[in-house]
Every structure is written in C-alpha cells, then in structure tokens.
Design a protein around this motif. Structure first.
Motif, PDB file in Angstrom:
ATOM      1  N   ALA A  68      59.987  40.321  68.911  1.00 33.68           N
ATOM      2  CA  ALA A  68      60.237  39.818  67.553  1.00 33.68           C
ATOM      3  C   ALA A  68      59.530  40.701  66.542  1.00 33.68           C
ATOM      4  O   ALA A  68      58.483  41.289  66.833  1.00 33.68           O
ATOM      5  CB  ALA A  68      59.748  38.379  67.426  1.00 33.68           C
ATOM      6  N   CYS A  71      62.214  40.703  59.710  1.00 31.84           N
ATOM      7  CA  CYS A  71      63.595  41.166  59.538  1.00 31.84           C
ATOM      8  C   CYS A  71      63.687  42.413  58.658  1.00 31.84           C
ATOM      9  O   CYS A  71      64.585  43.238  58.838  1.00 31.84           O
ATOM     10  CB  CYS A  71      64.456  40.046  58.942  1.00 31.84           C
ATOM     11  N   ASP A 106      61.176  35.902  61.134  1.00 31.17           N
ATOM     12  CA  ASP A 106      61.276  36.874  62.208  1.00 31.17           C
ATOM     13  C   ASP A 106      62.716  37.093  62.653  1.00 31.17           C
ATOM     14  O   ASP A 106      63.543  36.192  62.598  1.00 31.17           O
ATOM     15  CB  ASP A 106      60.448  36.438  63.422  1.00 31.17           C
ATOM     16  N   CYS A 107      62.989  38.311  63.076  1.00 26.38           N
ATOM     17  CA  CYS A 107      64.225  38.643  63.767  1.00 26.38           C
ATOM     18  C   CYS A 107      63.861  39.081  65.181  1.00 26.38           C
ATOM     19  O   CYS A 107      62.699  39.366  65.483  1.00 26.38           O
ATOM     20  CB  CYS A 107      64.967  39.768  63.048  1.00 26.38           C
ATOM     21  N   ALA A 108      64.848  39.142  66.037  1.00 33.49           N
ATOM     22  CA  ALA A 108      64.607  39.552  67.411  1.00 33.49           C
ATOM     23  C   ALA A 108      65.329  40.854  67.680  1.00 33.49           C
ATOM     24  O   ALA A 108      66.419  41.112  67.162  1.00 33.49           O
ATOM     25  CB  ALA A 108      65.078  38.476  68.374  1.00 33.49           C
ATOM     26  N   VAL A 129      67.522  35.228  66.943  1.00 34.39           N
ATOM     27  CA  VAL A 129      66.344  34.649  67.582  1.00 34.39           C
ATOM     28  C   VAL A 129      66.758  33.545  68.552  1.00 34.39           C
ATOM     29  O   VAL A 129      66.180  33.389  69.631  1.00 34.39           O
ATOM     30  CB  VAL A 129      65.376  34.101  66.507  1.00 34.39           C
TER      31      VAL A 129
END
Length: 436
Positions: A68, A71, A106-108, A129
């Motif tokens: 993670a 973004c 958060d982005c993954a 995510v």
C-alpha cells in the motif's frame, strides 16, 4: 411417435398423429417468431458500443507481492515506471475510497511478473484496496491490459482481473465427463442441448432485446426455441417427451403472462444499480422492465422442464406396471409423485434465488432496514417476483402435464419385454403408489 415403442408403452396412430400435430404447431409458431422478431443485422451492429479494450493487448501475469502507498505516489516512485493509475473498465472498477476496514488515503500496488523479451519482468500495477483485502497475494494469476511504449514512455499495465480460465476449464471438463459417464448418450445429448440454448440466447434474444424488441413474445419464442431441440435431444423422440414438451409450453405460457403482469403492476423497471442505468442508457433509454420479464421466464425454464419430464415419466412407469389403469387412476398416481416433487422444488427455487441475492441481502442486514421496506425495494422485489412467478408456473405445470400424460398413456398399451430384460408383462404387479 406413430405406433412405436415408447419406454414400456406402444402409442396408437391416432394419438401419435394428434401429438405430432401439436408439436408441429408449436414449431411453426416458434420458427415464425424467430424470423419475425430477429433484428436486422445492421441495426444490431449500430447498437454496439466501443470495447474499452479495443486495440489493447491482454497478458497473463503472476503476482509476486502487494503493498500500500498514498494514491498521489502511484506511478511517481522510482520503481513505478510502467504503472497506470486507473483501471480501464475491468472487474476492479477503479481505485477505491475508504470503507469498513479500509484506509481512505491509501492505494494498493501489486508487483506482477509479466512476459518480456522471451523472459519475464516485474511491473508495479495499481489495484483496488478491496481486491488486496479480499485475498490478492503472491502466486495469484492475473490478467493485465498492456499500454504499448511510445515516445520514450515505457509500456504500462492496468489490472483487469484474475486469470480464471484454468479452474473454470477444469470444472467444466469435470462436469461434462461426469454427465457423460453417468447418463452416457443422454448426457452427451443434454450437453448438446445446453449448447443450443446458449446459441439461441446469444444470437437471438440478446440482440433482439438490445434493439428494443417486444419482451413478452421474445421470452416465449426464446423459451420454445430452446425447449424444442433440447427436450428431444436429451430424451429422444417419443410420445412421452412430447407430453413433457406440451406441459412445458403450457407452464411457459402461464409464467410469461404472469411475469408480464407482475413486472408492470410492481413497476419493476430494472433500474436498481449503476450498471442497470448504464445499460438502459446504452440500449432502450428507458427502464429495463422487458429484460426483467425475459429473465423471469428464462430463469424458470430449467426447473419447469425438470418437473414436466418427471411427471410424464412417472405416469409412463405407472402405466407400464399397471396396464389396467385408466385416466383417473393414472392422474391420481402421477400427482402423488408430483406433490412430493413440488414440495422440494419450490424451496429449491427459493434457495437458488436467495443464494444469488446474498450480497444484496447482506447489505440490507448491514443497514438494518425494516422487512417490509426490504421486500418492496427494487432489487429484492425483482427476486421476490421471479421466485413467486416461477413457482406459480411450476405449480400449474405439474397437474397440466400429469393430465396430458394420463390421457396419452391411458390409450397406450405395454410392450412385451424379452425374458432377459426382466419379468414378462404378465408378471408385472402394480406399484405401491397405484394400490394406495
């Protein structure tokens, strides 16, 4: 069907002629409907929208890890070359926001091994995510869309979804092998019938619905076009199969008529999700009530066919074991089987639809909505109507099929069996269901 062996009964020429006349009438109406309702090819092509993957190459890769990060850093890190920050329309549906158990900021990113110059290379690909939280991890096979390198910018990848061809192919192969192993030629014929059904739906029903065809006639013609070849492929050309076909047609007529009334009276416009609104915009520009109607009819087709075949077979077996029975006794004996079958089939339908709607039911439970509001809401109401309409058609198809089977079987006579095949016809005793 004329004066030939049908299981343990020989059907007379007059009865056979009447059955053939009815089948030919159904076939003629079905063929006419297929010709009249089939949309023009140019119109069908004009209604297609651009494929979001047109011009893109899809590749398979293997995930080696996930992580993670904020973004705004996706695609900006030194190791982020070849990463695009958006999903082009696959099952991922775009980068997520927050939610229970998630982190909004958060982005993954998944590190995926992809084919490159005869070997493999690592690429960092953004994924929702929620997908990572659901279990995406090292070793998982995925599909990626490739954006070719140009003007000094390296090739970029976008997450499309999991690569599922191998498990689905194995499961389909296992199913086909078991069906043929257990049912032999009948199983093979049944698989052929499934193929016929897919062709009818894909080549006739879907294009006709997409171009705004009349839903009720489309539902009836589609169901009839599927049942005519499927029943005879799976069960052979016989008076018993024709009896089941006539019962199925009668049940379909009831189901379609009731579905047409219910979808209108309950205002089921089919607009219950973002995908439904998009589909409406791209096709009719109005509600999707006609598609809901067709779905109700097609969804009940398999179960309806199951009970009609069972009822016809039950009456045939009773007549073969008790050749002295007339129409009334055959009908009564067949209905004893039908009541037991009906009791189990109704809750089978309910469970099937409840399983399909389980995500919706879970959302309802999370929001703790009142039961009355839940049952009358658009998404659940569609499942309620589908269940009730299918069940009504099923309930009425059982006595109708049993009556037709009793009328036909009562005019037949048992066929003498060779000694090696079992007891002679004269040694047969009535089954318990007949003597009760």
């Amino acid at each position: 069907m004329s004066a030939h062996h049908d299981a343990d009964l020989r059907v007379g020429r007059t009865t056979s002629a009447v059955l053939w006349a009815l089948v030919l009438a159904v076939a003629a109406v079905t063929l006419t409907g297929l010709v009249v309702l089939r949309p023009d090819g140019d119109v069908v092509r004009a209604t297609r929208v651009e494929n979001p993957y047109a011009g893109l190459r899809l590749v398979d890769g293997t995930v080696s890890g996930t992580r993670a990060l904020p973004c705004d850093q996706v695609g900006t890190e030194s190791g982020g070359e070849g990463v695009v920050p958006a999903d082009p329309g696959g099952e991922a549906g775009g980068l997520p926001g927050g939610g229970p158990g998630g982190v909004a900021s958060d982005c993954a990113v998944a590190v995926v091994e992809v084919p490159a110059d005869g070997g493999t290379a690592s690429a960092e690909v953004p994924v929702p995510v929620e997908v990572v939280r659901a279990g995406l991890g090292a070793g998982d096979p995925v599909r990626l869309a490739v954006y070719p390198a140009q003007d000094g910018v390296p090739a970029a990848y976008a997450f499309v979804g999991y690569e599922r061809r191998l498990p689905l192919g194995l499961l389909a192969g296992l199913f086909a092998v078991l069906v043929v192993a257990v049912a032999r030629w009948k199983g093979l014929a049944a698989l052929g019938g499934v193929a016929v059904a897919f062709v009818v739906v894909a080549q006739f029903l879907l294009p006709a619905l997409r171009t705004g065809g009349p839903p009720l006639p489309l539902a009836l013609v589609t169901a009839s076009a599927i049942m005519l070849p499927v029943l005879y492929l799976a069960h052979g050309v016989s008076a018993r199969t024709t009896t089941a076909l006539l019962g199925t047609v009668a049940g379909l007529a009831v189901t379609a008529g009731l579905a047409a009334w219910a979808t209108g009276a309950a205002h089921l416009d089919g607009l219950v999700s973002d995908e439904d609104f998009e589909l409406s915009r791209l096709t009719t520009g109005a509600g999707l009530g006609g598609i809901v109607l067709c779905g109700v009819v097609v969804a009940g087709l398999g179960v309806l066919n199951d009970v009609t075949v069972t009822q016809a077979s039950a009456v045939w077996e009773v007549k073969a074991h008790a050749p002295h029975l007339g129409v009334g006794a055959l009908f009564a004996s067949g209905m004893r089987v039908g009541r037991d079958h009906l009791a189990s089939t109704v809750y089978t339908i309910v469970f099937a639809y409840a399983g399909a709607a389980l995500p919706t039911l879970l959302l309802v439970d999370l929001y703790a909505q009142p039961v009355g509001q839940v049952l009358t809401g658009g998404d659940v109401a569609e499942e309620v109507v589908r269940t009730l309409v299918g069940s009504v058609g099923l309930v009425l198809a059982i006595p109708l099929t049993t009556l037709v089977a009793a009328l036909v079987a009562a005019r037949g006579r048992p066929v003498e069996q060779p000694e090696s095949d079992g007891p002679a016809a004269g040694d047969r005793r009535p089954v318990d269901a007949v003597t009760t």
